[in-house]
Design a protein around this motif. Sequence first.
Motif, PDB file in Angstrom:
ATOM      1  N   GLY A 288       7.897   7.439   0.949  1.00 43.90           N
ATOM      2  CA  GLY A 288       7.876   6.289   1.835  1.00 43.90           C
ATOM      3  C   GLY A 288       6.526   5.993   2.444  1.00 43.90           C
ATOM      4  N   ASP A 289       5.593   6.935   2.357  1.00 47.37           N
ATOM      5  CA  ASP A 289       4.234   6.666   2.835  1.00 47.37           C
ATOM      6  C   ASP A 289       3.620   5.532   2.019  1.00 47.37           C
ATOM      7  OD1 ASP A 289       4.427   8.673   4.690  1.00 47.37           O
ATOM      8  OD2 ASP A 289       2.998  10.028   3.715  1.00 47.37           O
ATOM      9  N   VAL A 290       2.741   4.797   2.661  1.00 46.97           N
ATOM     10  CA  VAL A 290       1.936   3.798   1.953  1.00 46.97           C
ATOM     11  C   VAL A 290       0.484   4.241   2.034  1.00 46.97           C
ATOM     12  CG1 VAL A 290       1.141   1.411   1.886  1.00 46.97           C
ATOM     13  CG2 VAL A 290       3.548   1.906   2.386  1.00 46.97           C
ATOM     14  N   LEU A 291      -0.127   4.448   0.865  1.00 47.13           N
ATOM     15  CA  LEU A 291      -1.512   4.893   0.768  1.00 47.13           C
ATOM     16  C   LEU A 291      -2.396   3.727   0.353  1.00 47.13           C
ATOM     17  CD1 LEU A 291      -0.921   8.232  -1.203  1.00 47.13           C
ATOM     18  CD2 LEU A 291      -0.956   7.901   1.284  1.00 47.13           C
ATOM     19  N   THR A 292      -3.601   3.703   0.902  1.00 45.71           N
ATOM     20  CA  THR A 292      -4.585   2.708   0.475  1.00 45.71           C
ATOM     21  C   THR A 292      -5.572   3.386  -0.462  1.00 45.71           C
ATOM     22  OG1 THR A 292      -4.370   1.506   2.553  1.00 45.71           O
ATOM     23  CG2 THR A 292      -6.333   1.064   1.222  1.00 45.71           C
ATOM     24  N   SER A 293      -5.696   2.854  -1.662  1.00 54.15           N
ATOM     25  CA  SER A 293      -6.533   3.474  -2.688  1.00 54.15           C
ATOM     26  C   SER A 293      -7.999   3.117  -2.510  1.00 54.15           C
ATOM     27  CB  SER A 293      -6.069   3.001  -4.070  1.00 54.15           C
ATOM     28  OG  SER A 293      -6.362   1.613  -4.219  1.00 54.15           O
ATOM     29  N   ARG A 294      -8.836   3.769  -3.308  1.00 51.84           N
ATOM     30  CA  ARG A 294     -10.265   3.451  -3.304  1.00 51.84           C
ATOM     31  C   ARG A 294     -10.494   1.980  -3.635  1.00 51.84           C
ATOM     32  NH1 ARG A 294     -15.154   6.005  -3.768  1.00 51.84           N
ATOM     33  NH2 ARG A 294     -16.799   4.775  -4.772  1.00 51.84           N
ATOM     34  N   LYS A 295      -9.694   1.460  -4.529  1.00 51.69           N
ATOM     35  CA  LYS A 295      -9.863   0.059  -4.952  1.00 51.69           C
ATOM     36  C   LYS A 295      -9.392  -0.919  -3.879  1.00 51.69           C
ATOM     37  CE  LYS A 295      -8.745  -2.949  -8.891  1.00 51.69           C
ATOM     38  NZ  LYS A 295     -10.138  -3.278  -9.215  1.00 51.69           N
ATOM     39  N   GLY A 296      -8.672  -0.426  -2.881  1.00 55.69           N
ATOM     40  CA  GLY A 296      -8.138  -1.305  -1.848  1.00 55.69           C
ATOM     41  C   GLY A 296      -6.688  -1.673  -2.053  1.00 55.69           C
ATOM     42  N   LEU A 297      -6.146  -1.412  -3.241  1.00 60.80           N
ATOM     43  CA  LEU A 297      -4.733  -1.654  -3.490  1.00 60.80           C
ATOM     44  C   LEU A 297      -3.899  -0.652  -2.707  1.00 60.80           C
ATOM     45  CD1 LEU A 297      -4.813  -2.205  -7.364  1.00 60.80           C
ATOM     46  CD2 LEU A 297      -4.481  -3.957  -5.616  1.00 60.80           C
ATOM     47  N   ASP A 305       6.545  13.392  -6.524  1.00 63.10           N
ATOM     48  CA  ASP A 305       6.362  14.063  -7.807  1.00 63.10           C
ATOM     49  C   ASP A 305       5.685  13.157  -8.828  1.00 63.10           C
ATOM     50  OD1 ASP A 305       6.498  16.163  -9.575  1.00 63.10           O
ATOM     51  OD2 ASP A 305       8.550  15.746 -10.217  1.00 63.10           O
ATOM     52  N   ALA A 306       5.379  11.930  -8.455  1.00 62.95           N
ATOM     53  CA  ALA A 306       4.583  11.030  -9.308  1.00 62.95           C
ATOM     54  C   ALA A 306       3.177  10.969  -8.738  1.00 62.95           C
ATOM     55  CB  ALA A 306       5.216   9.653  -9.374  1.00 62.95           C
ATOM     56  N   GLU A 307       2.583  12.153  -8.567  1.00 64.85           N
ATOM     57  CA  GLU A 307       1.289  12.271  -7.889  1.00 64.85           C
ATOM     58  C   GLU A 307       0.102  12.125  -8.838  1.00 64.85           C
ATOM     59  OE1 GLU A 307       1.234  15.645 -10.191  1.00 64.85           O
ATOM     60  OE2 GLU A 307       2.936  14.900  -9.039  1.00 64.85           O
ATOM     61  N   GLY A 308       0.309  12.395 -10.126  1.00 72.16           N
ATOM     62  CA  GLY A 308      -0.818  12.358 -11.054  1.00 72.16           C
ATOM     63  C   GLY A 308      -1.474  10.997 -11.116  1.00 72.16           C
ATOM     64  N   ARG A 309      -0.665   9.949 -11.127  1.00 75.92           N
ATOM     65  CA  ARG A 309      -1.223   8.597 -11.199  1.00 75.92           C
ATOM     66  C   ARG A 309      -1.976   8.232  -9.918  1.00 75.92           C
ATOM     67  NH1 ARG A 309       4.594   6.345 -12.382  1.00 75.92           N
ATOM     68  NH2 ARG A 309       4.605   8.449 -13.256  1.00 75.92           N
ATOM     69  N   LEU A 310      -1.633   8.882  -8.798  1.00 74.01           N
ATOM     70  CA  LEU A 310      -2.331   8.595  -7.546  1.00 74.01           C
ATOM     71  C   LEU A 310      -3.759   9.144  -7.590  1.00 74.01           C
ATOM     72  CD1 LEU A 310       0.505   9.443  -4.982  1.00 74.01           C
ATOM     73  CD2 LEU A 310      -0.106   7.204  -5.923  1.00 74.01           C
ATOM     74  N   ALA A 388       4.257  -3.044  -0.492  1.00 75.05           N
ATOM     75  CA  ALA A 388       2.888  -2.667  -0.857  1.00 75.05           C
ATOM     76  C   ALA A 388       2.523  -3.346  -2.163  1.00 75.05           C
ATOM     77  CB  ALA A 388       2.762  -1.147  -0.964  1.00 75.05           C
ATOM     78  N   ASP A 389       1.274  -3.156  -2.569  1.00 74.04           N
ATOM     79  CA  ASP A 389       0.840  -3.766  -3.838  1.00 74.04           C
ATOM     80  C   ASP A 389       1.487  -3.096  -5.038  1.00 74.04           C
ATOM     81  OD1 ASP A 389      -0.983  -5.576  -2.594  1.00 74.04           O
ATOM     82  OD2 ASP A 389      -2.430  -3.936  -2.371  1.00 74.04           O
ATOM     83  N   LEU A 406       0.748   1.132 -16.985  1.00 75.72           N
ATOM     84  CA  LEU A 406       0.440  -0.134 -16.318  1.00 75.72           C
ATOM     85  C   LEU A 406      -0.126   0.103 -14.919  1.00 75.72           C
ATOM     86  CD1 LEU A 406       3.593  -2.226 -17.315  1.00 75.72           C
ATOM     87  CD2 LEU A 406       1.249  -2.578 -18.135  1.00 75.72           C
ATOM     88  N   PHE A 407       0.415   1.080 -14.214  1.00 75.66           N
ATOM     89  CA  PHE A 407      -0.094   1.438 -12.893  1.00 75.66           C
ATOM     90  C   PHE A 407      -1.576   1.825 -12.993  1.00 75.66           C
ATOM     91  CE2 PHE A 407      -1.097   4.390  -9.526  1.00 75.66           C
ATOM     92  CZ  PHE A 407      -0.426   3.909  -8.408  1.00 75.66           C
ATOM     93  N   LEU A 408      -1.906   2.686 -13.940  1.00 77.35           N
ATOM     94  CA  LEU A 408      -3.296   3.124 -14.090  1.00 77.35           C
ATOM     95  C   LEU A 408      -4.202   1.962 -14.465  1.00 77.35           C
ATOM     96  CD1 LEU A 408      -2.849   6.529 -15.981  1.00 77.35           C
ATOM     97  CD2 LEU A 408      -3.151   6.142 -13.531  1.00 77.35           C
TER      98      LEU A 408
END
Length: 455
Positions: A288-297, A305-310, A388-389, A406-408
């Motif tokens: 449920g957390d919302v993270l802001t990525s380096r790209k801003g998305l 458990d879907a941490e690799g794509r993060l 979120a985006d 597609l996420f990557l």
Amino acid sequence: MTPEFAPPSDKALPIWPVAQGAPIPAQANAGTWPAATGFTGRRGEICLLPDAQGGLAGALFGLGDPAQATRERLGFARAAALPEGDWYLAAPVPDPDQAALGWLLGQYRFTRYKTAPAPKARLVCPEGADAARIQAIAAGEYLTRDLINTPASDMGPDQLEAAARDLAQAVGAEITVTSGEDLLAANFPMIHAVGRAAQQAPRLIDIRLGTEGPALTIIGKGVCFDTGGLDIKPPSSMGLMKKDMGGAATALGLLKMLAGTGAAQGRRIRLLIPAVENAIAGNAFRPGDVLTSRKGLTVEVNNTDAEGRLVLADALALAAEENPDLMISLATLTGAARVALGPDLPPFYCDDDRTAQALSDSAMAVADPLWRMPFWDPYEAMIEPAIADLDNAPPGGMAGSITAALFLRRFTEGAGRYVHLDIYGWQPVAAPGRPKGGVGQGARAILHALPRILP
């Protein structure tokens, strides 16, 4: 282990390659012994030949039907099961390079924790084979296997960084590492979020080799152990999670191959590894957390458990900022890929048809299989949640490998071309050239295709 050929020697014993159904070479002096033992020349079949004193005089090795080689192109790996000693090919084989490489790959054993390593047979490099190149390729694969096979107690982010530093020094590359709280200051928030609960700090490893020519950036997923985080995995799914850094291990092995074969010359190679452990503690990131990525998305975490794509997303965004000619990500990313294609046929994703065809051709040529899958644009809506985006784990379980790809891809804007490999990194049952355990996937195909995809 170090892959090595035996020096030429009068004491080396002969191996006679025999195609299925072909007559036994007269020079082997085998008499009726092969027929008495049932030898027919099936692929990988071995018939040991006795001498007059009851010792070993040599061996017959079955090549099978050459027209049906396909996946078994490295079938000569089975010959590494011969008794200890030095051996040489007493007759030509259709592809001496493949025979020699198959032998070396089949010879690999993980011996770090063995008090008495098993003896091994050695091969005199066959005439016509490029010994230096073959040993360099095998050395890269050995590195990958060693890293994957090492348990997380001895292969956390600290040790993965140490292995990367050793390799960088060996090949003359530059390396920088950003770790711990410095990740936040350097704008790698998702790498930090995934790895902050572990005892060993998360980090981004950045290796550069070469200053001129077309630019290739390789990104390898370095999750050194994956508990699943707060969405904890069941024991049956956690047992092999030491291999969740298989993308990073394969990327390091590929870099070793590129440098050892000379393929890195005239190219700018960059290797990025987000190295973390997905652990459980009071400061672990939450569903449920919302993270802001380096790209801003922004990314809604619907499964920890879907941490690799993060962690890959932050590294991909960094890589794309330099506009490289080609970006390749290697990751043990989804169980969906295994359900679809099994453990030894990784899917890859690429929007450029010429690049994809070159990879497919090379995968078949060097027995390092890959299967092209689509970046299916209609599924983009599946990775877009309400608040979120992006969604790191779309509900429903459909098209899991495609939605991860597609996420990557959302983080690769600016790259000339992008290729993503969803690998497994593990050989569940021994096969020619692939003992049970950690294994590299895709590296040899990329190496072979490189003259076509990044001339």
